[in-house]
Scaffold this active site. Structure first.
Site, mmCIF file in Angstrom:
data_model
loop_
_atom_site.group_PDB
_atom_site.id
_atom_site.type_symbol
_atom_site.label_atom_id
_atom_site.label_comp_id
_atom_site.label_asym_id
_atom_site.label_seq_id
_atom_site.Cartn_x
_atom_site.Cartn_y
_atom_site.Cartn_z
ATOM 1 N N GLU A 77 -7.747 -6.184 43.168
ATOM 2 C CA GLU A 77 -6.826 -6.541 42.082
ATOM 3 C C GLU A 77 -7.509 -6.498 40.718
ATOM 4 O OE1 GLU A 77 -4.781 -6.579 45.218
ATOM 5 O OE2 GLU A 77 -6.445 -7.994 45.230
ATOM 6 N N ASN A 92 -5.886 -2.072 49.521
ATOM 7 C CA ASN A 92 -4.972 -1.383 48.614
ATOM 8 C C ASN A 92 -5.714 -0.679 47.482
ATOM 9 O OD1 ASN A 92 -5.167 -4.424 47.953
ATOM 10 N ND2 ASN A 92 -4.654 -3.518 45.979
ATOM 11 N N ASP A 126 1.048 -2.826 47.309
ATOM 12 C CA ASP A 126 -0.062 -3.736 47.620
ATOM 13 C C ASP A 126 -0.087 -4.105 49.101
ATOM 14 O OD1 ASP A 126 -2.286 -5.470 47.260
ATOM 15 O OD2 ASP A 126 -0.936 -7.180 47.165
#
EC number: 1.1.2.7
Length: 573
Positions: free
Chosen positions: A173, A257, A299
């Site tokens: 992230e 991801n 995601d």
């Protein structure tokens, strides 16, 4: 070189030396003293507070007459003697810079410890990996694996096999480039590192990589499926669980991801994010890799548990790997060569894919539920949390049944553009999450579901008010155990999912129950301490429904059912 000590513990029915229950990650136990007929008599035996709040994922380890308990940040470790569990034999309480917490996605969790060569192997959020003497707590070695200054932290439970410690960093992230790292168990020396993106050498692809399935893709794709140098900040971190086959000497895990979440900013298949890997433990060379979600746009970090089983396929006993992905698909592959055998939706609500083509391995997308810039996606199922996340599920080899903890949550998704800045969140999407459509009252967000692993079809379902975040434990007494976000430890009949017993713990449960035997008595252990991604609103007192990457709105009622805590509860007859 095998670790004889760990191998002995793995084969000891009453021990719990690996976070996932064993090399095969089946999270089950042959212990059957507690069974369907007497589970009603189970009571709390003792408890232990870690002295730390926030989310307590994972489970303690038991080796001999010792139990080893971990906490959320600052990643304390406690050694307890089971002859007198009220006394702490030793404790390791690291001093870490509190600024590390600011770059940890979705709470400051710790998924557990590892054991090998008479050592407890632990990690710290600040990127350090340590080996402690299991008897004294003395630090034998300490190495730095990742750097919080660029958003790379450690939350994963280390995994030990032979003379190797496997460890992966979190941080997709924040644009962290994912890798699996292998360290020498006795010295801490780095043996090899395999990235998820980049050149074939850095990804460590064997010469015969995917030779059984060339349509999965083979060479040069770790850069060619990205625009320019985007692969350098392309994510693919692995913070989930490992499994290991000693006969094949292959270990298995998932890369996560791609970054950022906004798919418009990274055209291409984005290999090798979102991939199930089969790698040689000694060299790190990849024998095969199957990308479940090319160009992931939701995601669906595919780092979840890999369950290894041996089952007949077309009349021949076959080494298999089963994996419930965040994308809502239950996959079963031949773990020797990566051949795809089963790909079934875990719930009819899954709508991002119409199906998975078994010949090509490619998911067939429904463009209505895409997340491109010119299209605000609504009613997307699963949500970014996935229909399955970090929970550890359990397998019954007699009935060939997998008992899974699922999240029944969907979402709306609105993307936006943003620049990359090292050490800052690199997401590019605003999310709203809410219960999926299939619950009895349309408000349920969790399921315990039993799957026939030979077909991928569901046998029964037990609904829960909140996401079943922590996973399940199967014990041979015919019981399926799990903890709930609102604080219950429950036991179900493995045949039909009927609830046979429950106990309300001091705080919500997001860890995976475990079991052990001591002096002829079976015990069930469960961490408590609400938090994790579902609990970020409660833990950090957030009120904006879109905060916590969409979790706050979905779980706003959680605060009415439990509050923060941190510890372990142990139960017995």
């Amino acid at each position: 070189m095998a670790d004889a000590d760990l191998d002995k513990q793995v084969n000891t029915a009453g021990a719990w030396p690996i976070a996932t229950g064993g090399y095969y990650s089946q999270h089950n136990s042959p212990l059957a003293q507690i069974n369907k007929s007497n589970v009603k008599n189970v009571k709390a035996a003792w408890s232990f507070s870690t002295g730390v709040l926030n989310g307590h994922e994972g489970a303690p380890l038991v080796i001999g007459d010792m139990m080893y308990v971990h906490s959320a940040f600052p990643n304390n470790t406690y050694a307890l003697n089971l002859n007198d569990p009220g006394k702490i034999v030793w404790q390791h309480k690291p001093k870490q810079d509190a600024s590390t917490k600011a770059v940890m996605c979705c709470d400051v969790v710790d998924r557990g410890l590892a054991y090998g060569a008479g050592q407890i192997v632990k990690k710290q959020a600040n990127g350090h990996l340590l080996a402690l003497d299991a008897k004294t707590g003395k630090i034998n070695w300490e190495v730095e694996v990742c750097d919080p200054k660029v958003g790379s932290t450690l939350t994963q439970a280390p995994f030990v096999a032979k003379d190797t410690v496997l460890m992966g960093c979190s941080g997709a992230e924040l644009g962290v480039r994912g890798a699996v790292n292998a360290f020498d168990l006795k010295t801490g020396e780095l043996k090899w590192r395999a990235f998820a993106t980049g050149s074939d050498d850095s990804v460590r692809l064997a010469k015969d990589f995917n030779s059984a399935n060339p349509h999965y893709g083979q060479f040069g794709l770790g850069t060619k499926t990205w625009e320019g140098d985007a692969w350098k900040i392309g994510g693919g971190t692995n913070w989930g669980w490992y499994a290991y086959d000693p006969k094949l000497n292959l270990f298995y895990y998932g890369s996560g991801n791609p970054a950022p979440w906004n798919e418009t900013m990274r055209p291409g298949d984005n290999k090798w994010t979102m991939t199930i890997w089969g790698r040689d433990l000694d060299t790190g060379m990849a024998k095969w890799g199957y990308q479940k979600t090319p160009h992931d746009e939701w995601d669906f970090a595919g780092v979840n548990q890999m369950v290894l089983t041996d089952q007949p396929v077309n009349g021949k006993m076959t080494p298999l790997l089963s994996h419930i992905d965040r994308n809502g698909i239950l996959y079963t592959l031949n773990r020797e060569n990566g051949n795809l055998i089963v790909a079934e939706k875990v719930d009819p609500a899954v709508n991002v894919f119409k199906k998975v083509d078994l010949k090509t391995g490619t998911p067939v997308r429904d463009p209505e539920f895409a997340t491109r810039m010119d299209h605000k996606g609504t009613n997307i199922c699963p949500s970014a949390m996935g229909f399955h996340n970090q929970g550890v599920d359990s397998y019954d080899p007699e009935s060939r049944t997998l008992y899974a903890g699922l999240n029944h949550i969907c979402m709306d998704w609105e993307p936006f553009m943003l620049p990359y800045r090292a050490g800052q969140f690199f997401v590019g999407a605003t999310l709203a999450m809410y219960p999926g459509p299939n619950g009895p009252t349309k408000k349920e967000m969790g399921q315990i579901r039993a799957f026939d692993l030979t077909t991928g079809k569901a046998k029964w379902t037990k609904w829960e008010k909140f996401a079943a975040w922590g996973g399940t434990l199967y014990t041979k007494g015919g019981l399926v155990w799990y903890a709930t976000l609102d604080g219950y430890l429950k036991a179900l009949d493995n045949k039909d999912g009927k609830e046979l017993w429950n106990f309300k713990m001091p705080s919500g449960g997001i860890g995976s129950p475990m079991t052990y035997s001591f002096k002829g008595k079976q015990y069930i252990g469960s961490m408590y301490g609400v938090g994790g991604w579902p609990g970020v609103g409660l833990v950090f007192d957030l009120t904006d429904p879109s905060a916590g990457l969409g979790a706050v709105g979905a779980f706003r009622e959680l605060q009415n059912h439990t509050q923060m805590g941190g510890g372990l509860m142990v139960f017995s007859l």
